[in-house]
Design a protein around this motif. Structure first.
Motif, mmCIF file in Angstrom:
data_model
loop_
_atom_site.group_PDB
_atom_site.id
_atom_site.type_symbol
_atom_site.label_atom_id
_atom_site.label_comp_id
_atom_site.label_asym_id
_atom_site.label_seq_id
_atom_site.Cartn_x
_atom_site.Cartn_y
_atom_site.Cartn_z
ATOM 1 N N LEU A 164 13.493 23.009 -3.601
ATOM 2 C CA LEU A 164 12.783 22.175 -4.572
ATOM 3 C C LEU A 164 13.295 22.414 -5.990
ATOM 4 C CD1 LEU A 164 9.139 22.393 -3.169
ATOM 5 C CD2 LEU A 164 10.721 20.455 -3.062
ATOM 6 N N ALA A 165 13.615 23.663 -6.312
ATOM 7 C CA ALA A 165 14.179 23.970 -7.634
ATOM 8 C C ALA A 165 15.551 23.311 -7.800
ATOM 9 C CB ALA A 165 14.280 25.480 -7.821
ATOM 10 N N LEU B 121 15.017 19.717 -8.527
ATOM 11 C CA LEU B 121 14.598 19.551 -9.917
ATOM 12 C C LEU B 121 15.791 19.636 -10.860
ATOM 13 C CD1 LEU B 121 12.332 19.293 -12.039
ATOM 14 C CD2 LEU B 121 12.214 21.797 -12.017
ATOM 15 N N VAL B 122 16.668 20.606 -10.644
ATOM 16 C CA VAL B 122 17.870 20.727 -11.468
ATOM 17 C C VAL B 122 18.758 19.499 -11.280
ATOM 18 C CG1 VAL B 122 20.000 22.066 -11.796
ATOM 19 C CG2 VAL B 122 17.820 23.229 -11.554
ATOM 20 N N SER B 123 18.859 18.997 -10.071
ATOM 21 C CA SER B 123 19.635 17.784 -9.815
ATOM 22 C C SER B 123 19.087 16.615 -10.618
ATOM 23 C CB SER B 123 19.609 17.448 -8.327
ATOM 24 O OG SER B 123 20.192 16.201 -8.091
ATOM 25 N N TYR B 124 17.782 16.463 -10.639
ATOM 26 C CA TYR B 124 17.163 15.390 -11.418
ATOM 27 C C TYR B 124 17.431 15.569 -12.909
ATOM 28 C CZ TYR B 124 13.538 12.760 -13.804
ATOM 29 O OH TYR B 124 12.871 11.930 -14.666
ATOM 30 N N LEU B 125 17.253 16.792 -13.396
ATOM 31 C CA LEU B 125 17.442 17.036 -14.819
ATOM 32 C C LEU B 125 18.879 16.809 -15.257
ATOM 33 C CD1 LEU B 125 15.208 20.188 -15.342
ATOM 34 C CD2 LEU B 125 14.762 17.863 -16.132
ATOM 35 N N ARG C 205 18.395 12.928 -16.337
ATOM 36 C CA ARG C 205 17.987 13.208 -17.713
ATOM 37 C C ARG C 205 19.139 13.700 -18.591
ATOM 38 N NH1 ARG C 205 12.953 11.411 -18.894
ATOM 39 N NH2 ARG C 205 12.774 13.084 -20.379
#
Length: 94
Positions: A10-11, A14-18, A22
């Motif tokens: 999950l982390a 999240l890093v992939s999304y950021l 973003r």
């Protein structure tokens, strides 16, 4: 079910999304910003080619238990890392 791998996966998602969406390239360590032509493309390539598949793979492995799980994860991570490095070196460096 391995909750440690689930949280790591999950982390990584999240890093992939950021990084990919973003454009938070400051999360990426170890590259010379002066040599990169397009930081937005760097975020897309790194987020989508490395972090997203690795996060999904780690989440899948958190539900499955088999004898050589750690070796498979390390080999998959190294293969993804090599592919990402090759793509970055061909497309982004001057």
């Amino acid at each position: 079910m391995d909750f440690g791998l689930l949280f790591i996966g999950l982390a990584l998602l999240l890093v992939s999304y950021l990084v990919a969406v973003r454009k938070q390239t400051w999360l990426l360590a170890g590259f010379n910003e002066k040599n990169i032509k397009n930081k937005s493309l760097l975020g897309k390539i790194t987020g989508r080619t490395f972090f997203l598949p690795l996060g999904l793979l780690v989440i899948i492995h958190s539900f499955i238990d088999y004898p050589y799980e750690a070796i498979v994860l390390v080999i998959a991570m190294l293969v993804l890392l090599i592919i990402t490095y090759l793509i970055i070196n061909r497309r982004l460096f001057d």
